[in-house]
Structures are given as C-alpha cells and as structure tokens.
Design a protein around this motif. Structure first.
Motif, PDB file in Angstrom:
ATOM      1  N   ALA B  56       0.843  -1.197   0.000  1.00 12.52           N
ATOM      2  CA  ALA B  56       0.000   0.000   0.000  1.00 12.52           C
ATOM      3  C   ALA B  56       0.877   1.245   0.000  1.00 12.52           C
ATOM      4  CB  ALA B  56      -0.922  -0.005   1.221  1.00 12.52           C
ATOM      5  N   ALA B  57       1.989   1.185   0.740  1.00 10.09           N
ATOM      6  CA  ALA B  57       2.917   2.320   0.754  1.00 10.09           C
ATOM      7  C   ALA B  57       3.456   2.571  -0.645  1.00 10.09           C
ATOM      8  CB  ALA B  57       4.048   2.070   1.746  1.00 10.09           C
ATOM      9  N   GLY B  58       3.844   1.499  -1.327  1.00 14.23           N
ATOM     10  CA  GLY B  58       4.347   1.641  -2.695  1.00 14.23           C
ATOM     11  C   GLY B  58       3.295   2.236  -3.618  1.00 14.23           C
ATOM     12  N   LEU B  59       2.062   1.762  -3.476  1.00 17.08           N
ATOM     13  CA  LEU B  59       0.973   2.305  -4.297  1.00 17.08           C
ATOM     14  C   LEU B  59       0.781   3.800  -4.017  1.00 17.08           C
ATOM     15  CD1 LEU B  59      -1.515  -0.666  -4.006  1.00 17.08           C
ATOM     16  CD2 LEU B  59      -0.825   0.383  -6.179  1.00 17.08           C
ATOM     17  N   ALA B  60       0.855   4.167  -2.738  1.00 18.98           N
ATOM     18  CA  ALA B  60       0.702   5.580  -2.391  1.00 18.98           C
ATOM     19  C   ALA B  60       1.846   6.400  -2.983  1.00 18.98           C
ATOM     20  CB  ALA B  60       0.639   5.748  -0.875  1.00 18.98           C
ATOM     21  N   ARG B  65      -4.331   6.174  -3.645  1.00 25.22           N
ATOM     22  CA  ARG B  65      -4.809   6.302  -2.271  1.00 25.22           C
ATOM     23  C   ARG B  65      -5.348   4.939  -1.860  1.00 25.22           C
ATOM     24  NH1 ARG B  65      -4.825  11.595  -0.830  1.00 25.22           N
ATOM     25  NH2 ARG B  65      -5.928  11.039   1.064  1.00 25.22           N
ATOM     26  N   PRO B  66      -4.484   4.097  -1.273  1.00 21.71           N
ATOM     27  CA  PRO B  66      -4.906   2.744  -0.940  1.00 21.71           C
ATOM     28  C   PRO B  66      -5.747   2.696   0.334  1.00 21.71           C
ATOM     29  CG  PRO B  66      -2.493   2.965  -1.092  1.00 21.71           C
ATOM     30  CD  PRO B  66      -3.068   4.337  -1.030  1.00 21.71           C
ATOM     31  N   TRP B  67      -6.771   1.849   0.305  1.00 21.80           N
ATOM     32  CA  TRP B  67      -7.560   1.514   1.492  1.00 21.80           C
ATOM     33  C   TRP B  67      -7.324   0.030   1.733  1.00 21.80           C
ATOM     34  CZ3 TRP B  67     -12.074   4.552   3.527  1.00 21.80           C
ATOM     35  CH2 TRP B  67     -12.055   5.883   3.075  1.00 21.80           C
ATOM     36  N   LEU B  92       2.311   8.554   4.474  1.00 20.81           N
ATOM     37  CA  LEU B  92       1.566   8.305   3.237  1.00 20.81           C
ATOM     38  C   LEU B  92       0.065   8.194   3.487  1.00 20.81           C
ATOM     39  CD1 LEU B  92       4.068   5.738   1.713  1.00 20.81           C
ATOM     40  CD2 LEU B  92       3.566   8.022   0.815  1.00 20.81           C
ATOM     41  N   PRO B  93      -0.736   8.598   2.504  1.00 21.90           N
ATOM     42  CA  PRO B  93      -2.196   8.569   2.666  1.00 21.90           C
ATOM     43  C   PRO B  93      -2.771   7.171   2.461  1.00 21.90           C
ATOM     44  CG  PRO B  93      -1.646   9.451   0.509  1.00 21.90           C
ATOM     45  CD  PRO B  93      -0.338   9.186   1.202  1.00 21.90           C
ATOM     46  N   ALA B 148      -7.674  12.629   3.261  1.00 28.15           N
ATOM     47  CA  ALA B 148      -6.735  12.844   4.372  1.00 28.15           C
ATOM     48  C   ALA B 148      -5.304  12.896   3.830  1.00 28.15           C
ATOM     49  CB  ALA B 148      -6.879  11.726   5.391  1.00 28.15           C
ATOM     50  N   PRO B 149      -4.487  13.806   4.345  1.00 24.23           N
ATOM     51  CA  PRO B 149      -3.140  13.959   3.794  1.00 24.23           C
ATOM     52  C   PRO B 149      -2.159  12.871   4.233  1.00 24.23           C
ATOM     53  CG  PRO B 149      -3.504  15.490   5.599  1.00 24.23           C
ATOM     54  CD  PRO B 149      -4.796  14.778   5.389  1.00 24.23           C
ATOM     55  N   GLY B 150      -2.478  12.160   5.331  1.00 26.87           N
ATOM     56  CA  GLY B 150      -1.564  11.127   5.815  1.00 26.87           C
ATOM     57  C   GLY B 150      -2.327   9.863   6.157  1.00 26.87           C
ATOM     58  N   PRO B 151      -1.719   8.961   6.923  1.00 26.30           N
ATOM     59  CA  PRO B 151      -2.387   7.695   7.227  1.00 26.30           C
ATOM     60  C   PRO B 151      -3.568   7.855   8.182  1.00 26.30           C
ATOM     61  CG  PRO B 151      -0.335   7.857   8.454  1.00 26.30           C
ATOM     62  CD  PRO B 151      -0.390   9.051   7.533  1.00 26.30           C
ATOM     63  N   ALA B 152      -4.478   6.906   8.102  1.00 29.57           N
ATOM     64  CA  ALA B 152      -5.673   6.971   8.940  1.00 29.57           C
ATOM     65  C   ALA B 152      -6.127   5.557   9.288  1.00 29.57           C
ATOM     66  CB  ALA B 152      -6.788   7.702   8.214  1.00 29.57           C
ATOM     67  N   TYR B 153      -6.857   5.460  10.392  1.00 34.14           N
ATOM     68  CA  TYR B 153      -7.432   4.182  10.822  1.00 34.14           C
ATOM     69  C   TYR B 153      -8.929   4.354  10.965  1.00 34.14           C
ATOM     70  CZ  TYR B 153      -8.412   0.129  13.857  1.00 34.14           C
ATOM     71  OH  TYR B 153      -8.913  -1.032  14.398  1.00 34.14           O
TER      72      TYR B 153
END
Lengths: 268, 315
Positions: B56-60, B65-67, B92-93, B148-153
C-alpha cells in the motif's frame, strides 16, 4: 565508476564514523551498473512520475546509494563529503524517503523494500507508466518472512516491471548467511515462487548485463525478475574482503588510504 | 458497519480513480460491485498482512490512495512495524480499515479480540483515528478520510449493529457530537459502544439522573473544545469504549485532563488488562467488562453517590 564509488564509500565511513562498510562495498558494482546503464532517471526531474525507481532495501548500505546519487548529480558531492551522518545533515545513516532527490523509500529495517517496490510496480502498471522498479536486498534480509510474502504476490499478479536483486555476499551480521538459516538454494526458491531467476557473479558486469537483458520488455513473459548476485563482502579492498569484522568496524585513516591505493584512486 | 463500508468505498472508488482497495483475504462477495467496476483497483493480498501494508505504501508513492481492509487484529498487530515505518514514517495517505474491532469477534477468542488498536495507532503520531458509532456514521467518517493527507485508521465493528442515527450524520474531522445534554455527569463514548452508552443515558434519566452524552467519532484529532466544555460543565465525566482501559480513548482524555488547571473528576470504562480466556460472545463480554449499559449505569450511579457523600461530609 565502481572504483570511484568504493573510494567514496571508504571516505564516508571514515568521516561519518558509520559501520556496514563490507555491505556497502559488496553491492558497489551492481549499484554502479544500474545507475550508469539501466535506471531511466534524471536529476533535473527527480519526481518524474514515469521514472524508474531504485529501492535500496538493504538500507545499511546507504553510503553506496548516496555516492551513486552524488556521482549522478542528485546531490552536491561537497555536501555528501562534508555532512553525511553528521548531526543535522539531511543524509542520515539509513536513507530517509526524499531526504535528497533520488531516495525512493525509507529503509534500514530489512524486509520492506521488495513489498514497497511491488506496490510501486503495481501502481505504475495500473497507470500504464513505462517506469520499472529495481529493489536491492541483502542475503540476510531474505530471513524476513515479508520478502517471501512479496515473492508470492508479485508472480500472482504478473508484476513484471519488478526486478529483485539479492546482493548475496555470504554474510549476515553474526555469521555465514547459508548457515544462520536455510537460505539456499535461494535462486531455486525464487524460481519455485514463480520468478524468472538468474544467478550470476555480482562483480561480473557482463554477467549482470545478461541477467538484466530484456527485463520488463518481453510481452510473452510476465514473470518478475530475480537476480541472485553472488558477491564478496568488502569487495575491492583486499584486507576487507570476506572478513565479516567489517560489518561493524570503522576504518582508520591509514586503512582508507591503503584501500584507495588498492582501488587505484589518488589519496587525499 | 461492514456493509456500510463496502457501499461507501465503492462510491468513493467511483469518485476518485486513485482509490485502490486491498483486502486480506476476507470480505468475500462484499466488494463484488467494486471489483466489477474497477477490476484493476482491487487486490486480494492473501493472508500476508506485512506485504499488504508495504505494498500500500508503494501504491501511495505511485500516486494512489490505498484503502486496506481486513480483520482489525490482523491488520494492526501482525504488520505493526510496516505500519510504523512504511505508512507513518513516510506519512503516506493509506486508510487502514479494521473490521471486527473491539469485542465484535468475541466468540472467536483473544486472537480475534482487538482491544489495543487505538493505543497503537495513536502513539505513532500523524494517524487520524475514526471510531464511528453506527453504519451511517461509517459512511460519514469514510468521506472525511477520502482526502486525508496522511495515514488513517477506520475502526469498524461487525454486521447488523443497532442504528443510532436516523439520518446520515455529518462527522467533521476532529469534532465530537453532543447526543443529549445533562447536568449531573457526562458520559463520553467512542466507536461501536454507542448503542450501550445511548441506552445507559436513557436508563439513568429514567432514574432521575441527568447525564449528558457526548459521542466522539474521532479519537485523533480529539475535540479539545468539546472536552473543555464538558469538563467545565459537570462534576463527573466517564469515558466508555470497547478497548483496553490503557492507551485508548479514555487514556487520551485522561492525558488531556492532566494538563488542565481544573475540571471534573474523570473515570474510565473499558476492557481490563488481561485476556478473556473463557468462551464468550459480545454482549456477555461487554457485561463482564462492565461496559454494557447496565455496567455503565451502575458505575455512574455509584460514582455520583460517592461524590454526593463526600460533599456532604465536607460540608
């Protein structure tokens, strides 16, 4: 360029007082070849979305990456030589994403680069970008289970703009990598996981070129490419070669001088 | 909540071609519509969470914007170092969607209980943490996370939870919602415990106790304005969450409270610092932990009685 890279690596380890000299030297030929002949990157447009990506997954060899980037115009050589690893420098001991242009991922913890590279390669494919992804790992790094998770995933989705290179220098931190865990036969492992696999002498440029020939260009073969590059830890400096003390030891000024003499470089 | 997520992520996927959905070999059929519409933006990553997170980081990094969707405990604990290094350190988002959080999978035992997740995401910094209270609020939070500009849960329960909201609520980032006013005490809730806290306040009202109810769909950023208002307006505040007593929502409120000059007394309700070894199910486990409506009512009544007794003895 490889000798020049090695000379810089010696200088940086001495000036920055940072270890992992043997690991940085073992991959110097591979990194020099990629930057000289394969990577489609441009220091004027380091964020070009269609560029190739090089991920130094064995982040402890950061001096090799920084030296290659400096030699290719991504950062001022003077900055590298005078600030590397000093407090406040933008060049830390392990690479940090975008610390300078050309650093494509933060590494230092092993087993991340191939998975990140897989995601990048997948993203490039979705976007129909011509960009390719090269990931350089260490042999000890392949102890990490995440490497094999990515190794299973990449062929499942036929991610063929992805090239994994294992710098197989035969040592990890505390012993022979063949003995610490059952790493061999690592080329047959990758092959069994579904990768197009080559095993070559990682200091033989012709052999490396042959392994990279046609990478990502064969429409009939959608397998990712794994190159197991057999190398010598500390390669290029006789008294460092295959001596695992140089995983952690720092060189003296005299050792740097002698090493650079052996590399055919002028002494400072 | 699961179905609401499947619906909203499909809708968001239509709006934003950067959205890529990764699943950890769960959600069979849930994402059929998404897969049909965007076959090149859905990947079943298998039972390999570490790779899924780094991928997911690579995709971002490639502009997507990976979920990531899988069972909350497996999403969080197994690849925590990947979450820390590849998502948080890189900033990363990536939206981490944990289903079955808290005691949602109580019957499956402690391997499936997820009672430390808020604590772990919270300490990384930079994570937005959404804990919606019902299916409608899942959609509202997901919309907020889209850009969202960064990671989220995004912390989800399971399927078929009671509906609390009758209309789709707004859930603006970092804002709490007052569910009912009250002057004797305040009950602060987050996440899927919302039906219990709602019931608790109604039961307390029936017993003559006027307890305010505030719901926090966002644990991070926390609504400090709401906290200031609550702690200044009542003598007793109780937090409630389906999460360990340490490190979660109540902990965050306690940390905030510790730095204030004055304000109400704070009690925290959550799960205990131990694994639940016996066979159980969600309602039973909530009851055992004292976080069902009955347990919360008893806790608040006792605390108010204690405070009244103390006030009387001082005067």
């Amino acid at each position: 360029m490889a000798s020049e890279l090695r000379g810089l690596i010696l200088d940086l380890s001495f000036r920055g007082r940072t270890p992992h000299l043997g690991s940085s030297l073992s991959c110097a030929d591979i990194v020099a070849l990629l930057y000289n002949e394969y990577l489609r990157i441009d220091p004027v447009r380091p964020d070009d979305p269609d560029r190739d990506r090089f991920i130094l997954s064995k982040g402890h060899a950061a001096t090799t990456l920084y030296a290659a980037l400096a030699l290719h115009g991504f950062l001022p050589m003077e900055e590298l030589e005078t600030t590397y690893a000093h407090p406040g420098s933008r060049l830390p001991e392990h690479p940090s994403w975008r610390c300078v242009p050309g650093v494509e991922a933060s590494t230092g913890s092993l087993g991340h680069g191939l998975c990140v590279g897989l995601g990048l390669a997948l993203g490039l494919r979705i976007r129909r970008s011509p960009g390719r992804v090269f990931v350089l790992m260490s042999d000890g790094e392949c102890n990490e289970g995440s490497v094999w998770e990515a190794a299973m995933a990449a062929p499942a989705w036929a991610i063929n703009p992805l090239c994994a290179i294992v710098d197989f220098n035969g040592w990890q931190a505390t012993g022979r990598s063949r003995e610490v865990l059952a790493l061999e036969s690592i080329d047959r492992k990758f092959e069994a996981f579904g990768w197009r696999t080559c095993r070559v002498d990682g200091h033989d440029l012709a052999a490396l070129r042959a392994a990279l020939a046609g990478f990502g260009e064969d429409p009939t073969d959608r397998r990712p490419l794994a190159i197991i590059a057999d190398t010598v830890k500390g390669r290029g400096v006789s008294f460092m070669e295959d001596d695992n003390n140089w995983h952690y030891r720092l060189p003296t000024a005299d050792e740097v001088r002698r090493g650079k003499l052996e590399l055919g470089l002028s002494t400072p | 909540m699961r179905d609401a997520f499947a619906k909203i992520v499909t809708e968001l996927g239509r709006q934003d071609e950067r959205l890529v959905l990764l699943s950890g070999d769960i959600g069979n059929r849930m994402f059929d519509q998404f897969k049909e519409e965007h076959p090149d933006r859905f990947y079943n990553c298998g039972v390999a969470e570490a790779n899924m997170v780094s991928m997911a980081a690579g995709l971002a990094m490639a502009g997507f914007r990976p979920w990531i969707y899988t069972i909350a405990s497996f999403l969080t604990y197994r690849p925590f170092e990947q979450i820390r290094v590849d998502a948080a350190y890189h900033g990363l988002p990536i939206v981490f969607v944990g289903t079955g959080a808290g005691l949602s999978y109580a019957t499956n035992g402690p391997t499936h209980h997820c009672l430390e997740d808020i604590a772990l995401y919270r300490v990384l910094g930079g994570f937005r943490i959404a804990c919606p209270g019902d299916a409608l609020e899942v959609s509202a939070c997901a919309r907020e996370l889209q850009n969202a500009p960064g990671p989220a849960y995004l912390r989800l329960g399971k399927k078929g939870e009671p509906k609390i909201f009758t209309e789709p609520p707004a859930a603006p980032l970092g804002r709490a919602r007052q569910m009912r006013p009250g002057q004797h005490a305040a009950l602060l809730s987050t996440g899927n415990l919302l039906p219990e806290t709602t019931a608790a306040c109604a039961q307390l009202a029936a017993r003559g106790l006027d307890v305010a109810h505030w719901h926090f769909p966002w644990v991070q950023p926390i609504d400090a304005d709401a906290l200031a208002e609550v702690f200044a307006s009542v003598p007793l505040v109780v937090t409630a969450e389906e999460h360990c007593i340490d490190g979660g929502f109540g902990s965050l409120v306690a940390e905030w409270r510790a730095e204030q000059v004055s304000g109400a007394r704070l009690l925290r309700a959550g799960t205990p610092r131990r694994f639940l070894h016996v066979a159980t199910e969600q309602a039973h486990a909530r009851h055992e932990c004292g976080i069902d409506a009955a347990g919360l009512v008893a806790r608040i009544e006792a605390a108010l009685a204690e405070q009244t007794a103390r006030t009387l003895s001082v005067s």
